[in-house]
Design an enzyme around this catalytic site. Structure first.
Site, mmCIF file in Angstrom:
data_model
loop_
_atom_site.group_PDB
_atom_site.id
_atom_site.type_symbol
_atom_site.label_atom_id
_atom_site.label_comp_id
_atom_site.label_asym_id
_atom_site.label_seq_id
_atom_site.Cartn_x
_atom_site.Cartn_y
_atom_site.Cartn_z
ATOM 1 N N VAL A 1 7.849 7.472 13.141
ATOM 2 C CA VAL A 1 7.601 8.571 12.200
ATOM 3 C C VAL A 1 8.178 9.879 12.733
ATOM 4 O O VAL A 1 8.841 10.619 12.002
ATOM 5 C CB VAL A 1 6.092 8.706 11.922
ATOM 6 N N HIS B 1 5.396 -2.028 19.469
ATOM 7 C CA HIS B 1 5.005 -3.438 19.326
ATOM 8 C C HIS B 1 4.857 -3.877 17.873
ATOM 9 O O HIS B 1 4.554 -5.042 17.608
ATOM 10 C CB HIS B 1 3.685 -3.718 20.065
ATOM 11 N N HIS C 1 -5.536 -5.223 16.071
ATOM 12 C CA HIS C 1 -5.429 -6.495 15.372
ATOM 13 C C HIS C 1 -4.551 -7.407 16.216
ATOM 14 O O HIS C 1 -3.801 -6.956 17.097
ATOM 15 C CB HIS C 1 -4.901 -6.303 13.948
ATOM 16 N N TYR D 1 -0.156 -13.229 8.525
ATOM 17 C CA TYR D 1 1.239 -13.042 8.140
ATOM 18 C C TYR D 1 2.124 -13.647 9.225
ATOM 19 O O TYR D 1 1.708 -13.821 10.372
ATOM 20 C CB TYR D 1 1.581 -11.572 7.884
ATOM 21 N N VAL E 1 5.008 1.446 9.855
ATOM 22 C CA VAL E 1 6.461 1.278 9.792
ATOM 23 C C VAL E 1 6.904 1.113 8.342
ATOM 24 O O VAL E 1 7.949 1.647 7.923
ATOM 25 C CB VAL E 1 6.893 0.063 10.644
ATOM 26 N N THR E 2 6.124 0.403 7.560
ATOM 27 C CA THR E 2 6.454 0.159 6.152
ATOM 28 C C THR E 2 6.781 1.441 5.400
ATOM 29 O O THR E 2 7.681 1.470 4.554
ATOM 30 C CB THR E 2 5.275 -0.560 5.464
ATOM 31 N N ASP F 1 -5.245 20.339 -13.063
ATOM 32 C CA ASP F 1 -5.832 21.076 -14.169
ATOM 33 C C ASP F 1 -7.165 21.654 -13.718
ATOM 34 O O ASP F 1 -7.894 21.038 -12.937
ATOM 35 C CB ASP F 1 -6.005 20.191 -15.405
ATOM 36 N N GLY G 1 -13.862 25.232 -12.218
ATOM 37 C CA GLY G 1 -14.023 23.790 -12.072
ATOM 38 C C GLY G 1 -12.696 23.175 -11.669
ATOM 39 O O GLY G 1 -11.689 23.330 -12.370
#
Length: 779
Positions: free
Chosen positions: A14, A47, A219, A245, A340-341, A520, A534
């Site tokens: 990033v 990684h 994970h 995956y 990464v996606t 709005d 509001g």
């Protein structure tokens, strides 16, 4: 001009992408500091397995992923092997049909394939276990470290510098704004600091005094020994029925698993070696995942693991990134919890925002400032992030209740509970969906399993009784601001002239600093220099606070106040004897506000209606809340008053044609074509009309009710997407709103809505669907 001095903290994917995007836009005075070596930094990018699945319920995340694919492909940092999501249960197959629809909505090409086609693409699969799959040919593998190197090289050629092994120990500030970054051995002057530190983000935020609400969690990822039939070029595979995956590493198979208990990680638990984001592998935790992997891919039987670790990633309370500038310390920006996606797409959107003042993507889901104060509590972040853990790739309608409940309740909550309210949660607020005290309707249409999951036929009763008699709706969770100061402050920030007489209410648009539309808002003028505004939540509060000059006070009064919507044909008869405010039609007109007493309760009453019926929003301080409810409830029994929930509210608002910001409209859409009827000054209206309109559709009654983001087809092609939908109990039809090309937004035009594995016939309808002449309001 090189632009401001920018220091980026973190040279992962990033940080490198952001340096590339900024320098490409002419901001070349960029320094990137990395605590580890360049470019195998030891963070998540080092990684990450690199799987990129573009399809997502969120349009913003899908567009970020698509940009990532396109950019990294052009830089030679992406392998377009395609993706295959497989289904082993009927429920998952139905979900794949829904995901196919998301792809159609966001212009991501995909196809649904049968078990034989799945096996042809990935021959190691046991096709006897499969019911089908979703194939996205443009998905694939991002080469994360190479992408860091290539983007850093491009940025370096334009003037950026990258400094490794340089740990940040202080964010220096002066008069509420960043002025520099101190490392172990040097001070770097800075006009802007951007934290791209990944799961170290909270630690960097702490140096700046800025909450960065993410939770590091681990994970599992393993790599097998050689498996016959595995080779580079195989598609990436996702097996969501077992939270697994797969990807090829040569003849080895990489397996990622979320089929384990959540593993929150404390930063002080990280190893002190070159790979701090790779925790020791826990084989007992992976045992169930390994069995599930062998079931799907029998060739794994008898194989062993060549490499295995528990990798650390960033998770947030709602599953979205943290992008934007802190309000607590100006000039301190974040780009955190970005996988990464979405890396290149998020960096592009942030660079646009920093350089141009706004992004071409709608970032309200990702904005750092989107949370209320209670949602920044470490306990809240931890519990909600853990809940989102299993949904990291697939943020769909969750089946389990939120982990945090009863955090924010209105003063009416005890009375609502007595009436058997079934509560939902949003932004920490408990909001009644419907009330068990109201009987289910005998006329309610049966619903399909998906849209009926969080719905009850009681909602139809509540909607019909609102139209026939009168109902109370809890409006307390709507964010209310008190603004004290000259009217010119609000005039400069809105699309219309709000300098109206005291007692006026203006429904208008809040503009962002670059002149675009932010949301709005409703502005009620209570005195010459006092307004109740509001808004749509913390982001609007953030915009007003940033813009407020000395002498202007902007204060969030939501928690200290409460409100009820009293709507229905009998509303005036009910409220008139209770209040010293003249509520006769000539004295209290639509879009007006009055202050006085209701019984013994001091109230502010706004003549507004989200549901298309006569009535008021009635607000008071929180300590009077129960008395306000009890006063209206006791007097209302003569008129058949009921309490009603959000399910009925949604149905009624769509019949009226009221669009919800953040659902039906975003900063990417043109609200001037949304049909909301807000006030707009001539000099602030766009010069040219867009080619897309927010369009009302009546859907053939099959028992199916779209939930949002479904594609809309015309002539066999996807031409738009659904924003919101509900069954309209008054018009006796499913109502959907969708952004469509203007040429199709003509009453009578027939289109189709993709809904799971079928298409629903829909017809463009003239608006409004209900009470077009507001005869009830005049009465």
């Amino acid at each position: 001009m090189p632009g401001p001095k920018v220091v980026i903290i973190g040279a992962g994917i990033v940080g490198c992408a952001l340096a590339d995007e900024l320098t490409g836009r002419g901001w070349t005075d960029v320094t990137v500091l990395e605590q580890g070596p360049l470019f195998v930094t030891g963070g998540s990018s080092s990684h990450a397995p690199g799987l990129v699945f573009q399809t997502n319920p969120s349009r913003t995340l899908a567009r970020m992923a698509r940009y990532t694919v396109e950019k990294y492909s052009s830089l030679g940092c992406f392998s377009t092997v395609g993706s295959l999501e497989v289904a082993t249960t009927p429920e998952r197959l139905a979900e794949l049909h829904r995901r196919f629809g998301y792809g159609q909505s966001w212009e991501i090409s995909s196809s649904l394939v049968d078990p034989a086609e799945c096996a042809a693409m990935f021959p190691l699969l046991d096709k006897s276990r499969l019911l089908g799959g979703l194939h996205v040919p443009t998905d694939g593998l991002a080469l994360a470290i190479k992408a860091c190197e290539v983007q850093a090289s491009r940025a370096g050629e334009r003037g950026a510098r990258f400094i490794g092994n340089s740990r940040v120990i202080e964010i220096v500030s002066r008069r509420g704004r960043v002025s520099g970054v101190r490392t172990d051995d040097q001070l770097y002057d800075a006009d802007i600091v951007v934290s791209c530190a990944g799961f170290w983000g909270p630690a960097i935020g702490a140096l700046a005094g800025v909450p960065v609400p993410l939770l590091p969690m681990a994970h599992q990822y393993v790599r097998t020994t050689g498996v016959a039939g595995v080779a580079d070029g195989l598609p990436i595979v996702r097996h969501q029925d077992r939270d697994l995956y797969f990807r090829a590493h040569g003849d080895r198979l990489g397996i990622g698993s979320y089929l384990h208990e959540p593993m929150p990680v404390s930063l002080d638990e990280l190893p002190g070696d070159a790979h701090p984001s790779k925790l020791p592998y826990t084989p007992e935790t992976f045992k169930q995942s390994w069995s599930a992997a062998i079931e799907l891919i029998p060739a794994l039987r008898g194989k062993t693991l060549e490499e295995a670790f528990n990798g650390v990633f960033s998770f947030t309370a709602d599953g979205f990134p943290l992008i934007g500038e802190s309000r607590d310390l100006r000039g301190f920006w974040t780009a955190e919890a970005i996988w990464v996606t979405h890396s290149a797409g998020a960096a592009m959107a942030l660079a646009e925002w920093m350089v141009d003042g706004r992004s071409s993507l709608d970032l309200h889901e990702c904005d750092l400032n989107r949370f209320d104060a209670a949602q920044l509590a470490p306990g809240y972040v931890r519990k909600r992030a853990i809940r989102n853990f299993a949904e990291v790739y697939d943020i769909v309608h969750p089946l389990d209740p939120p982990a945090v409940r009863n955090l924010r309740v209105s003063p009416f909550h005890p009375r609502q509970a007595e009436l058997g309210a079934v509560f939902g949660e949003a932004a920490g607020w408990e909001r009644p969906l419907w009330y068990a005290s109201n009987p289910p309707s005998d006329e309610a249409r049966p619903r399909d399993e998906w849209s009926g999951r969080h719905w009850s036929p009681i909602a139809e009763t509540e909607a019909r009784l609102t139209r026939r008699r009168v109902a109370l709706y809890d409006m307390s969770p709507l964010t209310r601001l008190e603004v004290i100061g000259p009217v010119g402050f609000l005039n400069a920030l809105t699309s219309s002239d709000v300098d109206r007489p005291v007692g006026s209410v203006v429904y208008t648009l809040l503009l962002d600093p670059a002149g675009g539309v932010a949301s709005d808002v409703t502005v009620a003028r209570l005195a010459e220099d006092r307004f109740q505004v509001g808004v749509n939540g913390p982001l609007d509060l953030d915009r007003l606070l940033r813009a407020a000059p000395p002498g202007v006070v902007v204060r969030d009064v939501t928690g200290g106040t409460c409100g009820l919507g009293l709507w229905g044909p009998a509303a005036r008869e009910l409220v008139a004897p209770l209040t010293d405010i003249d509520v006769s039609p000539d004295a209290f007109k639509y879009f007006q506000v009055r202050r006085g007493y209701l019984g013994m309760v001091p109230v502010t009453m706004l003549r507004l209606s989200y549901v298309g019926e006569l009535g008021w929003e009635i607000y008071t301080e929180a300590e009077y809340g129960l008395r306000l409810w009890d006063t209206l409830w006791a007097a209302g029994q003569e008129y058949g008053l009921i309490a009603a929930g959000r399910a009925a509210f949604t149905s009624l608002r769509l019949e009226k044609g009221y669009r919800a910001w953040g659902v039906d409209m975003t900063t990417e859409d043109d609200p001037f074509q949304a049909g909301l009827g807000f006030a707009v000054s001539p000099d602030k209206r766009p010069a040219t009309a867009p080619d897309r309109r927010l369009t009302c559709l009546l859907v053939a009654d099959t028992g199916d009710v779209p939930m949002g983001s479904e594609p809309v087809y015309a002539g066999g092609f996807a031409v738009g997407h659904v924003t919101s939908a509900a069954y309209g109990h008054t018009v006796e039809s499913v109502i959907a709103y969708a952004w469509l090309p203007s040429a199709l937004a003509v009453p009578g035009t027939q289109v189709e809505i993709g809904y799971f594995d079928r298409r629903l016939l829909a017809t463009v309808a003239a608006e409004p669907l209900f009470d077009p002449k507001h005869e009830r309001l005049r009465r």
